[in-house]
Design a protein around this motif. Structure first.
Motif, PDB file in Angstrom:
ATOM      1  N   PHE A 153       0.853  -1.192   0.000  1.00  0.00           N
ATOM      2  CA  PHE A 153       0.000   0.000   0.000  1.00  0.00           C
ATOM      3  C   PHE A 153       0.886   1.238   0.000  1.00  0.00           C
ATOM      4  O   PHE A 153       1.972   1.237   0.585  1.00  0.00           O
ATOM      5  N   GLU A 154       0.402   2.291  -0.654  1.00  0.00           N
ATOM      6  CA  GLU A 154       0.984   3.617  -0.508  1.00  0.00           C
ATOM      7  C   GLU A 154      -0.037   4.453   0.257  1.00  0.00           C
ATOM      8  O   GLU A 154      -1.218   4.489  -0.102  1.00  0.00           O
ATOM      9  N   ILE A 155       0.415   5.124   1.297  1.00  0.00           N
ATOM     10  CA  ILE A 155      -0.505   5.788   2.218  1.00  0.00           C
ATOM     11  C   ILE A 155      -0.114   7.246   2.407  1.00  0.00           C
ATOM     12  O   ILE A 155       0.999   7.668   2.047  1.00  0.00           O
ATOM     13  N   SER A 156      -1.050   7.978   2.996  1.00  0.00           N
ATOM     14  CA  SER A 156      -0.790   9.372   3.341  1.00  0.00           C
ATOM     15  C   SER A 156      -1.544   9.718   4.617  1.00  0.00           C
ATOM     16  O   SER A 156      -2.783   9.827   4.600  1.00  0.00           O
ATOM     17  N   PRO A 157      -0.847   9.873   5.745  1.00  0.00           N
ATOM     18  CA  PRO A 157      -1.517  10.295   6.981  1.00  0.00           C
ATOM     19  C   PRO A 157      -2.147  11.680   6.846  1.00  0.00           C
ATOM     20  O   PRO A 157      -3.181  11.956   7.457  1.00  0.00           O
ATOM     21  N   LEU A 158      -1.520  12.550   6.055  1.00  0.00           N
ATOM     22  CA  LEU A 158      -2.041  13.905   5.898  1.00  0.00           C
ATOM     23  C   LEU A 158      -3.416  13.890   5.246  1.00  0.00           C
ATOM     24  O   LEU A 158      -4.309  14.653   5.619  1.00  0.00           O
ATOM     25  N   CYS A 159      -3.598  13.005   4.266  1.00  0.00           N
ATOM     26  CA  CYS A 159      -4.879  12.910   3.548  1.00  0.00           C
ATOM     27  C   CYS A 159      -5.752  11.780   4.069  1.00  0.00           C
ATOM     28  O   CYS A 159      -6.831  11.539   3.510  1.00  0.00           O
ATOM     29  N   ASP A 160      -5.286  11.068   5.092  1.00  0.00           N
ATOM     30  CA  ASP A 160      -6.005   9.914   5.640  1.00  0.00           C
ATOM     31  C   ASP A 160      -6.345   8.936   4.517  1.00  0.00           C
ATOM     32  O   ASP A 160      -7.493   8.527   4.325  1.00  0.00           O
ATOM     33  N   PHE A 161      -5.322   8.519   3.794  1.00  0.00           N
ATOM     34  CA  PHE A 161      -5.506   7.669   2.612  1.00  0.00           C
ATOM     35  C   PHE A 161      -4.820   6.320   2.828  1.00  0.00           C
ATOM     36  O   PHE A 161      -3.615   6.250   3.096  1.00  0.00           O
ATOM     37  N   ASN A 162      -5.602   5.250   2.731  1.00  0.00           N
ATOM     38  CA  ASN A 162      -5.121   3.864   2.732  1.00  0.00           C
ATOM     39  C   ASN A 162      -4.523   3.389   4.056  1.00  0.00           C
ATOM     40  O   ASN A 162      -3.922   2.314   4.097  1.00  0.00           O
ATOM     41  N   ILE A 163      -4.673   4.157   5.130  1.00  0.00           N
ATOM     42  CA  ILE A 163      -4.075   3.731   6.404  1.00  0.00           C
ATOM     43  C   ILE A 163      -4.881   2.591   7.006  1.00  0.00           C
ATOM     44  O   ILE A 163      -4.345   1.514   7.310  1.00  0.00           O
ATOM     45  N   ARG A 164      -6.167   2.814   7.192  1.00  0.00           N
ATOM     46  CA  ARG A 164      -6.993   1.752   7.756  1.00  0.00           C
ATOM     47  C   ARG A 164      -7.061   0.558   6.818  1.00  0.00           C
ATOM     48  O   ARG A 164      -7.161  -0.594   7.261  1.00  0.00           O
ATOM     49  N   GLU A 165      -7.033   0.805   5.525  1.00  0.00           N
ATOM     50  CA  GLU A 165      -7.074  -0.295   4.572  1.00  0.00           C
ATOM     51  C   GLU A 165      -5.872  -1.223   4.732  1.00  0.00           C
ATOM     52  O   GLU A 165      -6.000  -2.451   4.645  1.00  0.00           O
ATOM     53  N   SER A 166      -4.700  -0.630   4.963  1.00  0.00           N
ATOM     54  CA  SER A 166      -3.502  -1.449   5.132  1.00  0.00           C
ATOM     55  C   SER A 166      -3.576  -2.272   6.415  1.00  0.00           C
ATOM     56  O   SER A 166      -3.189  -3.452   6.439  1.00  0.00           O
ATOM     57  N   PHE A 167      -4.090  -1.691   7.500  1.00  0.00           N
ATOM     58  CA  PHE A 167      -4.218  -2.433   8.751  1.00  0.00           C
ATOM     59  C   PHE A 167      -5.307  -3.505   8.644  1.00  0.00           C
ATOM     60  O   PHE A 167      -5.166  -4.592   9.227  1.00  0.00           O
ATOM     61  N   CYS A 168      -6.376  -3.218   7.923  1.00  0.00           N
ATOM     62  CA  CYS A 168      -7.425  -4.222   7.727  1.00  0.00           C
ATOM     63  C   CYS A 168      -6.888  -5.416   6.946  1.00  0.00           C
ATOM     64  O   CYS A 168      -7.204  -6.569   7.267  1.00  0.00           O
TER      65      CYS A 168
END
Length: 258
Positions: free
Chosen positions: A141-156
């Protein structure tokens, strides 16, 4: 009191210094009761089940082998973090992966490229990371905490892999939410006597074709077998046999069906 979660997983967050692991943790909902603890918690909803994650941040400082040895005990999953704007952090994943395979072999892993919002400064191509993850059997996954993008998806995804590895997936599989189409098919199939009854329904031909395919799957074959058995049993109840002691007993006409 009922438990607030169904499963508890320990997750290890590893990567070189300054790749943004703290940014990732701060983006998740945290348990206010353990602000001083060395880990942070969050609850995710996975196929109708509540999964509580204990996320341990293995700092990039010091010797990474010592960190893995002390933190990997009892861990069910590992997030490997690199910075897409720093190619050295991506190359450092090799060291972390080597230690993980040595001290926690077989543990599910997810490769995460942080700071996607700085893609204009990218030094690690997305395709390169995907190929690397594929070679080592990891999700990517590529994520962005600033944009809240793909963070929960990666943990799920990591939680799903961990539960599957521990044989838990079969427990919640029957609780998955059905699509509207599958729900309608299941309802109709349960109320018809046989697959041939589908042709008599006032439905478009394409819908009938889909219903027939659905009805003939192995999942519903048992239903039709049981249904046919019930019909045969009911028919058998209406069969009367004459007693051999009867004076009118005949070998050719010893039974009659009412």
């Amino acid at each position: 009191m009922a438990k607030e979660y169904d499963y508890l997983l320990k997750v290890l967050l590893v990567g070189d210094q300054d790749v943004g692991k703290t940014e990732i943790l701060n983006n998740l909902d945290q348990d206010p009761t353990n602000e001083e603890a060395t880990y942070k918690t969050t609850i995710i909803l996975l196929d109708g089940k509540r999964v509580k994650l204990q996320i341990w941040d293995a700092s990039g400082q010091g010797r990474f082998c010592t960190i893995i040895r002390s933190y990997s005990r009892g861990a069910q999953g590992i997030i490997l973090v690199y910075d897409i704007t720093n190619k050295w952090s991506f190359q450092g994943i090799n060291r972390w992966l080597k230690e993980v395979d040595e001290h926690a072999p077989g543990i599910p892993k997810v490769l995460v490229g942080n700071r996607l919002h700085l893609a204009f400064k990218r030094q690690v191509a997305a395709r390169q990371a995907e190929m690397y993850a594929s070679r080592h059997k990891m999700a990517c996954f590529e994520i962005s905490p600033l944009c809240d993008f793909n963070i929960r998806e990666s943990f799920c995804e990591l939680a799903r892999m961990a539960l599957h590895r521990n044989g838990m997936e079969r427990i919640w599989r029957t609780n998955k939410v059905l699509s509207l189409q599958e729900l309608c098919c299941r309802t109709i199939v349960r109320r018809i006597r046989s697959v041939y009854s589908i042709d008599t329904l006032p439905l478009p031909a394409s819908v009938k074709s889909h219903l027939k395919s659905y009805a003939l799957t192995s999942t519903h074959n048992n239903f039709y077998m049981n249904n046919n058995n019930n019909i045969n049993c009911n028919s058998a109840k209406n069969i009367t046999c004459k007693s051999p002691t009867s004076s009118k007993f005949s070998a050719k006409n010893n039974c009659s069906i009412s």
